[in-house]
Motif scaffolding. Sequence first.
Motif, short mmCIF file in Angstrom:
data_model
loop_
_atom_site.label_atom_id
_atom_site.label_comp_id
_atom_site.label_asym_id
_atom_site.label_seq_id
_atom_site.Cartn_x
_atom_site.Cartn_y
_atom_site.Cartn_z
N GLY A 28 40.03 40.46 34.47
CA GLY A 28 41.32 40.17 35.08
C GLY A 28 42.35 41.25 34.77
O GLY A 28 43.12 41.66 35.65
N LYS A 32 44.18 43.68 37.44
CA LYS A 32 45.64 43.76 37.51
C LYS A 32 46.11 45.21 37.37
O LYS A 32 47.00 45.67 38.11
CB LYS A 32 46.24 42.88 36.41
N ILE A 66 46.46 36.82 36.87
CA ILE A 66 45.15 37.33 37.31
C ILE A 66 44.06 37.10 36.26
O ILE A 66 42.98 36.59 36.59
CB ILE A 66 45.27 38.81 37.71
N PRO A 67 44.27 37.44 34.97
CA PRO A 67 43.24 37.09 33.98
C PRO A 67 43.00 35.58 33.90
O PRO A 67 41.85 35.15 33.72
CB PRO A 67 43.82 37.63 32.66
N PHE A 70 40.63 34.53 36.63
CA PHE A 70 39.22 34.83 36.33
C PHE A 70 38.66 33.90 35.26
O PHE A 70 37.48 33.53 35.29
CB PHE A 70 39.08 36.29 35.89
#
Length: 362
Positions: A28, A32, A66-67, A70
């Motif tokens: 992630g 990003k 984003i992380p 995931f």
Amino acid sequence: MERITDYIYRLPDFALGLAIIAAAIVVGIVVKVIIFKLLRFYNRHENPYMVRSLTEHLNQPLGFFIPLLFVSMSVQALPYPENKIFIMWRVIEILDIIVFSWILVKLTDVAADMVRHQFAIDKTDNIRERKLFTQLTFVKKLAVTIIIFMAASFILLSFDAVRKLGTGLLTSAGVAGIVIGLAAQRSIANLLAGMQLAFTQPIRLDDVLVLEGEFGRVEEITMTYVVLRLWDNRRLILPLNYFIEKPFQNWTRTGSDILATVYLYTDYTVPVDAVRQELNRILAGTDLWDKRVSGLQVTDSKERTLELRALMSANSSSIAWDLRCLIREKLVLFIQQNYPGALPKTRSEFVGDRVPTIAEIS
């Protein structure tokens, strides 16, 4: 490759789960970084204002979102029992709500940037822009409050116990609403006053006001109070409903231009035409005057003095203040140097030979 796979499967379940989560976070973060590298590269070549604002404001929240996305995709692959997977899902769900709300709040900043870029407030005649910015400020703060309230509601309603409690509370919502309304009537009045100020706009950002014996500009309008920056950089804080309930002067309500006045008190022997010509000469030699209005009139005749009023126009209240000070200084100096006998004086008449004492004169 088979050896690595065998080694991974021989790891304890706890360590394997941590490894999967760590790998998802790393992926992630990499995604990003790649996205924002591309955006910065695009900004260097194209420099679109909207993309630049998005890059600036969404850098931090997307660095978490984003992380986290995931990680939520990898939860099903974790070698943990169902109850632990469920707990992790709940934690990730709460974090998703928080981070997504953070993104929405930052998007309001992007929208505000776009409006500020479209409408410049630093020009002289900025009535339309200040009107728009005043509404934008209030709407933005209201939107942020609603986003935070909704996020907190979704988080609480994700728990069964809270949901059941909420169902029970609905039965007593009428009584609770009355109690809360009575307790918070001042806050509610300020909120309603803020909505009225935002759309009827008796005041706007950067308006010049005179109230409570003070002169200053509107620096900030919040959902509960207004900050007025005074001429000496002090701040006057007033509740919103003050501007609904009490009178005040707004010098920039319909325009930034303003008429400046200077009053002089002189003797009856003053040559008014000469003072008028000197006023016109001073105004012609200064850039503070906007060349619209000028004049000098005798506005009153008092017991011992004449009242002369010099009238001139300026583009803004701050320029008008400087122009008034200049005209006052120059006209007084002109009378002192050319017609000192026209300065205010007190006349006394003595009858007979006896000279009165100081006590009798006073």
